[in-house]
Scaffold this motif. Sequence first.
Motif, mmCIF file in Angstrom:
data_model
loop_
_atom_site.group_PDB
_atom_site.id
_atom_site.type_symbol
_atom_site.label_atom_id
_atom_site.label_comp_id
_atom_site.label_asym_id
_atom_site.label_seq_id
_atom_site.Cartn_x
_atom_site.Cartn_y
_atom_site.Cartn_z
ATOM 1 N N SER A 250 0.822 -1.208 0.000
ATOM 2 C CA SER A 250 0.000 0.000 0.000
ATOM 3 C C SER A 250 0.859 1.261 0.000
ATOM 4 O O SER A 250 0.583 2.215 -0.728
ATOM 5 C CB SER A 250 -0.927 0.000 1.225
ATOM 6 O OG SER A 250 -1.622 1.224 1.326
ATOM 7 N N PHE A 251 1.909 1.259 0.822
ATOM 8 C CA PHE A 251 2.797 2.427 0.890
ATOM 9 C C PHE A 251 3.446 2.691 -0.476
ATOM 10 O O PHE A 251 3.499 3.831 -0.940
ATOM 11 C CB PHE A 251 3.883 2.205 1.938
ATOM 12 C CG PHE A 251 3.379 2.170 3.356
ATOM 13 C CD1 PHE A 251 2.112 2.639 3.684
ATOM 14 C CD2 PHE A 251 4.155 1.632 4.368
ATOM 15 C CE1 PHE A 251 1.643 2.609 4.975
ATOM 16 C CE2 PHE A 251 3.699 1.583 5.675
ATOM 17 C CZ PHE A 251 2.431 2.070 5.984
ATOM 18 N N ALA A 252 3.966 1.626 -1.093
ATOM 19 C CA ALA A 252 4.640 1.788 -2.384
ATOM 20 C C ALA A 252 3.651 2.214 -3.466
ATOM 21 O O ALA A 252 3.913 3.130 -4.243
ATOM 22 C CB ALA A 252 5.340 0.486 -2.788
ATOM 23 N N TRP A 253 2.491 1.555 -3.515
ATOM 24 C CA TRP A 253 1.485 1.864 -4.535
ATOM 25 C C TRP A 253 0.994 3.296 -4.388
ATOM 26 O O TRP A 253 0.914 4.042 -5.367
ATOM 27 C CB TRP A 253 0.334 0.870 -4.421
ATOM 28 C CG TRP A 253 -0.678 0.982 -5.526
ATOM 29 C CD1 TRP A 253 -0.460 0.866 -6.865
ATOM 30 C CD2 TRP A 253 -2.081 1.229 -5.375
ATOM 31 N NE1 TRP A 253 -1.629 1.011 -7.568
ATOM 32 C CE2 TRP A 253 -2.650 1.233 -6.665
ATOM 33 C CE3 TRP A 253 -2.911 1.418 -4.272
ATOM 34 C CZ2 TRP A 253 -4.008 1.437 -6.887
ATOM 35 C CZ3 TRP A 253 -4.267 1.611 -4.490
ATOM 36 C CH2 TRP A 253 -4.816 1.625 -5.777
ATOM 37 N N SER A 254 0.676 3.710 -3.160
ATOM 38 C CA SER A 254 0.137 5.046 -2.913
ATOM 39 C C SER A 254 1.174 6.139 -3.194
ATOM 40 O O SER A 254 0.815 7.289 -3.469
ATOM 41 C CB SER A 254 -0.363 5.157 -1.466
ATOM 42 O OG SER A 254 -1.377 4.220 -1.206
ATOM 43 N N SER A 255 2.456 5.787 -3.122
ATOM 44 C CA SER A 255 3.527 6.748 -3.403
ATOM 45 C C SER A 255 3.915 6.757 -4.873
ATOM 46 O O SER A 255 4.896 7.408 -5.261
ATOM 47 C CB SER A 255 4.757 6.414 -2.559
ATOM 48 O OG SER A 255 4.450 6.420 -1.182
ATOM 49 N N ASN A 256 3.167 6.029 -5.695
ATOM 50 C CA ASN A 256 3.416 5.934 -7.135
ATOM 51 C C ASN A 256 4.783 5.319 -7.437
ATOM 52 O O ASN A 256 5.497 5.742 -8.345
ATOM 53 C CB ASN A 256 3.288 7.302 -7.809
ATOM 54 C CG ASN A 256 2.995 7.173 -9.299
ATOM 55 O OD1 ASN A 256 2.224 6.304 -9.711
ATOM 56 N ND2 ASN A 256 3.608 8.015 -10.108
ATOM 57 N N THR A 257 5.166 4.332 -6.623
ATOM 58 C CA THR A 257 6.384 3.569 -6.868
ATOM 59 C C THR A 257 6.017 2.083 -6.951
ATOM 60 O O THR A 257 4.886 1.701 -6.652
ATOM 61 C CB THR A 257 7.422 3.779 -5.752
ATOM 62 O OG1 THR A 257 6.905 3.233 -4.531
ATOM 63 C CG2 THR A 257 7.740 5.253 -5.556
ATOM 64 N N LYS A 258 6.981 1.261 -7.326
ATOM 65 C CA LYS A 258 6.740 -0.184 -7.395
ATOM 66 C C LYS A 258 7.278 -0.901 -6.159
ATOM 67 O O LYS A 258 6.679 -1.857 -5.675
ATOM 68 C CB LYS A 258 7.424 -0.777 -8.625
ATOM 69 C CG LYS A 258 6.763 -0.436 -9.947
ATOM 70 C CD LYS A 258 5.430 -1.136 -10.094
ATOM 71 C CE LYS A 258 4.844 -0.944 -11.477
ATOM 72 N NZ LYS A 258 4.720 0.438 -11.902
ATOM 73 N N ASN A 259 8.423 -0.455 -5.680
ATOM 74 C CA ASN A 259 9.147 -1.227 -4.664
ATOM 75 C C ASN A 259 9.209 -0.520 -3.314
ATOM 76 O O ASN A 259 9.398 0.697 -3.253
ATOM 77 C CB ASN A 259 10.578 -1.491 -5.126
ATOM 78 C CG ASN A 259 10.639 -2.363 -6.365
ATOM 79 O OD1 ASN A 259 10.087 -3.451 -6.384
ATOM 80 N ND2 ASN A 259 11.291 -1.876 -7.410
ATOM 81 N N PHE A 260 9.068 -1.313 -2.263
ATOM 82 C CA PHE A 260 9.386 -0.860 -0.914
ATOM 83 C C PHE A 260 10.522 -1.764 -0.420
ATOM 84 O O PHE A 260 10.337 -2.967 -0.249
ATOM 85 C CB PHE A 260 8.176 -0.969 0.014
ATOM 86 C CG PHE A 260 8.292 -0.110 1.253
ATOM 87 C CD1 PHE A 260 9.392 -0.232 2.110
ATOM 88 C CD2 PHE A 260 7.336 0.833 1.557
ATOM 89 C CE1 PHE A 260 9.513 0.559 3.232
ATOM 90 C CE2 PHE A 260 7.439 1.632 2.689
ATOM 91 C CZ PHE A 260 8.545 1.499 3.533
ATOM 92 N N VAL A 261 11.681 -1.171 -0.203
ATOM 93 C CA VAL A 261 12.864 -1.912 0.224
ATOM 94 C C VAL A 261 13.008 -1.753 1.735
ATOM 95 O O VAL A 261 13.068 -0.632 2.243
ATOM 96 C CB VAL A 261 14.133 -1.395 -0.489
ATOM 97 C CG1 VAL A 261 15.372 -2.146 0.002
ATOM 98 C CG2 VAL A 261 13.978 -1.532 -1.999
ATOM 99 N N VAL A 262 13.069 -2.874 2.441
ATOM 100 C CA VAL A 262 13.207 -2.876 3.903
ATOM 101 C C VAL A 262 14.519 -3.561 4.265
ATOM 102 O O VAL A 262 14.798 -4.669 3.800
ATOM 103 C CB VAL A 262 12.027 -3.591 4.585
ATOM 104 C CG1 VAL A 262 12.211 -3.580 6.095
ATOM 105 C CG2 VAL A 262 10.707 -2.923 4.203
ATOM 106 N N ILE A 263 15.329 -2.890 5.095
ATOM 107 C CA ILE A 263 16.625 -3.426 5.511
ATOM 108 C C ILE A 263 16.551 -3.814 6.993
ATOM 109 O O ILE A 263 16.188 -2.984 7.833
ATOM 110 C CB ILE A 263 17.744 -2.387 5.304
ATOM 111 C CG1 ILE A 263 17.774 -1.914 3.849
ATOM 112 C CG2 ILE A 263 19.100 -2.961 5.701
ATOM 113 C CD1 ILE A 263 18.698 -0.733 3.604
#
Length: 779
Positions: free
Chosen positions: A57-70
């Motif tokens: 949801s965060f990635a989609w709503s920000s108009n991006t594809k990926n959410f990278v978590v380290i």
Amino acid sequence: MKHINQILTWKQSFGLLPIHLLPTDGYKNSYIMLNGGYGNFCLATQLLNKDTYNYYSFAWSSNTKNFVVINDSNVIIYNWKKEKPEKIQKKQVEDNFEKFYKYLVKDSYKSQDDIVPFIIDIFKQFRNLTQEKTSAIEALNLLFVLLVTIKEDINSIDFKKWGLTNIKIPKNFDCYVDKLKNGFLNIKPDLDLIIRHSSGLLFQEAQKEVLFFDRQMNLWGGFSNKIKSEKKMYSSIHYTPSFLARTIVENAIKELNPNTKNLKIFDPACGSSEFLVEVLKQLKENGYSGHIQIIGWDSSQTAINTSEFLLNYEKRMNWKEKLTYNLALVEDSLKESWADDYDLILMNPPFVSWEQMDKKSRDSVKEVLDKNVKGKPNQASAFFYKAIQSLKEDGIIGCVIPSSFFSLDAYQKLRNEIYDLISINLIGKLGNFVFEDALTDASLIVGCKPKKNIIPFVIWTKNEKGIAQNALRELRKMYYSQSFKVVDKDYSIYKPISFPIAKENWKPISFSENELLKNIERFVYEGNLLRVIDVFNVHQGIRTGNNKAFKFSKAEYIGLPENEKFFFRPVIDNESIKNCKILEKSYVWYPYSEDGLLIKTEDKLTKSVPYFLKNKLAHFRDELINRSRKDKSNWWLLSEHRAWLRKIEPRLVSTEFGNSHSFAVDKRGIFAVERGNAWLPKKTFIRIDYYYFYLAIFSSTFFDKLLSVYSKQLAGGHWYDLGKKYTKDIPIPDVNLSNVRNSLAYSQLVEIGKELSKGNFNIRTISDKILLKSFYHAI
């Protein structure tokens, strides 16, 4: 080893701008990493304790594809286009950091399932519902309400709180609410992230003019999403892409005094507030805690409504009482009274040419510019000049501006006036591929008061798609690494030794061109080279006034009676010179001799060219009579026949636009230059060899380098304006000097010129060695 938990590592390695996903404590280590127009992604340097669909949801709503978590041992990629997250060992990413980043960018392509097209699809249905062709005020209000329903129930929305008025909710609106809330594949939208990171692209759609509506209902009781909107490639209104606004804001606020307690920010052509929202985001990111006053004007009601919605949200959610704003709908910002105490002016003014302006707009431009511009100025130049006059003593301006402002002679006096008022910190030519909806040649400039003796960073980009974004990312990367220049085949960023780089000209050039310019100007100063304007009068070709009437193909010419062919000449135009050889492709009516006009009456016209008159010319009689300076007594004449062309003599000729391939010698002087130029010597060339000498020079690959420095590059590659305005300052040898004519280089270049005229084009490569050794001294 790369320390990928540190945000600085990402900044220095890739030139990314990190902006917190949300300016709240819970998202302290979560960012959207902005890279200049494409390939953006979300990044959390610590676990957020969210489930997979939260990250999606965060990635989609920000108009991006990926959410990278380290985390401590792994890097997890949540790509909402894929069913499962992808886990990679942290050490593997650190050891292959460049490769990992390229993988992310490659996997960040745009799609129709992205949040922006998803919502625009609904908005198009609203357009079909409201049937608003040019100003989608009602449809836009419905879109605002729809977005608000992500957080609030449709039946209990406090419209005043959201800055919304006069809202009429249509029947079946619930179906749109359900569609948005359900999202894509169960990925829910997040209003805060949409407004913060996706609104710029989203609200530009509302400005487009609709050419066709579809009133059919769909299966769910809503309207069709099929509309045909107009994309005006040569419009004067260009929506500021986020990557460009971002860079201008970054470089402008760097000049702000961090201790300033009150900021007054102005955008006189604010559109949907791309600049104003961006500056608020970056000030918040930089920890600014003072009071901000924003003023925004625009001539579009939809733009003002959008700005009201976005700034209202910023104030309520992020700034509270520290932000005040005033938005105004104006007919023409130039006619309004501007204050003179702005701390920061950010703008993308309308790029309206003189020809596109009505009388009122022209009058306001002339009033602002006064006597500082001659000719026909673009409206943007008046905005820029007025903005500079409206800055306070330590004020800053960041502006998008037509590239022509940097180079045209018409703006020379204005440039000098402005250069005395502000220090230029950054100046860049970005080319014809900046705006999604236009082919305008765009540049940027950031400056500040007071005037100081500083030299700006210069950005030059090759005029090809996608390169401007890469260059601006490299600019950011250069700052992060505290280096002083970037040199690439596609772009350059550097500080020249002096500015302006060229005499009376602000045109940014590449680093290699700058090095060439420094050396070659020394030869001019020492008298070893002259400029084109000192050797040639470069004349524009004839203007027929109606090519359909006066110009035709070689086949049509052959079909003329023999006695009528005398009144026609083969043509030099943009298609008739190839690799220094003239091609007879078309012919033009030219009833003139060295003594003047041959056909002075209509009776003489009827007797001299009866076939041409009956079969062609007579069909255009009414059109030709209505031309400027023509009437029934002279309707068969060309609009501009160019008196110099009447004399039959050898000429050096070129196309109107081209490069080193585009010059030739008209040995007999029989061609009529039309869409091209004639290079007439100021001192009579006593030998035809002089023409071949210059043909060899102008046809060399080295001359392309000179064109790239001095002339105007056109979109689509290595093509330049070959007219007087842009070639007059090019340094060349003077054939009238005896030491030039008596040199071995002269005789060699003459022979090369003769071979070129015969079609032996490959021989031109020899010219470079001769030129560099004998006249340009191994530059």
